[in-house]
Design a protein around this motif. Structure first.
Motif, short mmCIF file in Angstrom:
data_model
loop_
_atom_site.label_atom_id
_atom_site.label_comp_id
_atom_site.label_asym_id
_atom_site.label_seq_id
_atom_site.Cartn_x
_atom_site.Cartn_y
_atom_site.Cartn_z
N LEU A 73 0.70 8.84 -10.26
CA LEU A 73 0.53 9.77 -11.37
C LEU A 73 -0.02 11.07 -10.78
CD1 LEU A 73 0.27 10.38 -14.46
CD2 LEU A 73 -2.06 9.48 -14.27
N ASN A 74 0.83 12.08 -10.66
CA ASN A 74 0.45 13.32 -10.00
C ASN A 74 -0.10 12.99 -8.60
OD1 ASN A 74 1.26 14.99 -12.20
ND2 ASN A 74 -0.63 14.44 -13.24
N ASP A 75 -1.34 13.31 -8.34
CA ASP A 75 -1.94 13.03 -7.03
C ASP A 75 -2.78 11.76 -7.05
OD1 ASP A 75 -0.81 15.37 -6.05
OD2 ASP A 75 -2.57 16.57 -6.56
N TYR A 76 -2.57 10.92 -8.05
CA TYR A 76 -3.34 9.69 -8.20
C TYR A 76 -2.47 8.47 -7.96
CZ TYR A 76 -7.40 12.09 -9.98
OH TYR A 76 -8.51 12.88 -10.09
N GLU A 77 -3.10 7.40 -7.48
CA GLU A 77 -2.42 6.12 -7.31
C GLU A 77 -2.97 5.14 -8.34
OE1 GLU A 77 -1.59 6.27 -2.52
OE2 GLU A 77 -3.39 5.23 -3.23
N VAL A 78 -2.05 4.37 -8.94
CA VAL A 78 -2.41 3.27 -9.81
C VAL A 78 -2.27 2.02 -8.96
CG1 VAL A 78 -1.87 2.04 -11.95
CG2 VAL A 78 -1.50 4.52 -11.81
N ALA B 110 -8.58 -9.94 -11.77
CA ALA B 110 -7.53 -8.95 -11.51
C ALA B 110 -7.95 -7.63 -12.12
CB ALA B 110 -6.19 -9.42 -12.08
N ILE B 111 -7.82 -6.56 -11.33
CA ILE B 111 -8.22 -5.23 -11.82
C ILE B 111 -7.11 -4.22 -11.57
CG2 ILE B 111 -10.67 -5.68 -11.47
CD1 ILE B 111 -10.48 -3.82 -8.96
N LEU B 112 -7.18 -3.12 -12.32
CA LEU B 112 -6.35 -1.95 -12.11
C LEU B 112 -7.30 -0.81 -11.73
CD1 LEU B 112 -3.42 -0.62 -14.13
CD2 LEU B 112 -5.36 0.88 -13.76
N LEU B 113 -6.94 -0.07 -10.70
CA LEU B 113 -7.73 1.07 -10.24
C LEU B 113 -6.92 2.34 -10.38
CD1 LEU B 113 -8.67 -0.74 -6.97
CD2 LEU B 113 -10.39 0.02 -8.59
N LEU B 114 -7.58 3.43 -10.70
CA LEU B 114 -6.95 4.74 -10.73
C LEU B 114 -7.81 5.66 -9.88
CD1 LEU B 114 -4.72 6.59 -11.85
CD2 LEU B 114 -6.26 7.11 -13.75
N GLU B 115 -7.22 6.13 -8.76
CA GLU B 115 -7.95 6.95 -7.80
C GLU B 115 -7.00 7.96 -7.16
OE1 GLU B 115 -11.01 3.84 -5.78
OE2 GLU B 115 -8.92 3.61 -5.21
#
Length: 123
Positions: A29-34, A96-101
């Motif tokens: 997402l733009n400059d972010y990784e999911v 289980a997790i989702l990270l946005l960074e």
């Protein structure tokens, strides 16, 4: 205009791997990784000096330890660790997790060490 990407089914992606503490990139997402990850046990204390970190619990239960106290997340809950705050994650059961960074953010932040791993792309 580029072609829209296909939907990402999180359950399907989580079923593709079993390795713990290994982040899997599932979207950009733009400059972010999911990213997705499976956790169990304790991670290392670390800091991300330049970025906040969004953590969303998909399944299981996660404790985020911070200097001023613990934050406990259940499925469907998220927390944003502010940049520069030392923290570590603890999961008593497989979680289980989702990270946005931002792209390229290392999982161990400034701590380094044997648990440092770059995110792998999961297709």
């Amino acid at each position: 205009m580029s072609k829209p990407a296909a939907p990402v089914n999180l359950a399907d992606r989580l079923a593709q791997f079993s390795e713990l503490w290994s982040q899997k990139k599932v979207a950009v997402l733009n400059d972010y990784e999911v990213k997705l990850a499976k956790l169990k046990g304790e991670f290392v204390w670390h800091t991300h000096e330049d970025t906040d970190e969004l953590i969303l619990v998909i399944s299981g239960r996660l404790t985020i330890q911070l200097g001023e106290g613990d934050v406990v997340l259940e499925p469907g809950e998220l927390f944003v660790v502010p940049r520069g705050i030392e923290h570590r994650t603890v999961a008593d059961e497989e979680t289980a997790i989702l990270l946005l960074e931002p792209a390229g953010t290392m999982n161990t932040g400034d701590a380094g060490g044997p648990m440092t791993k770059a995110a792998e792309t999961l297709v």
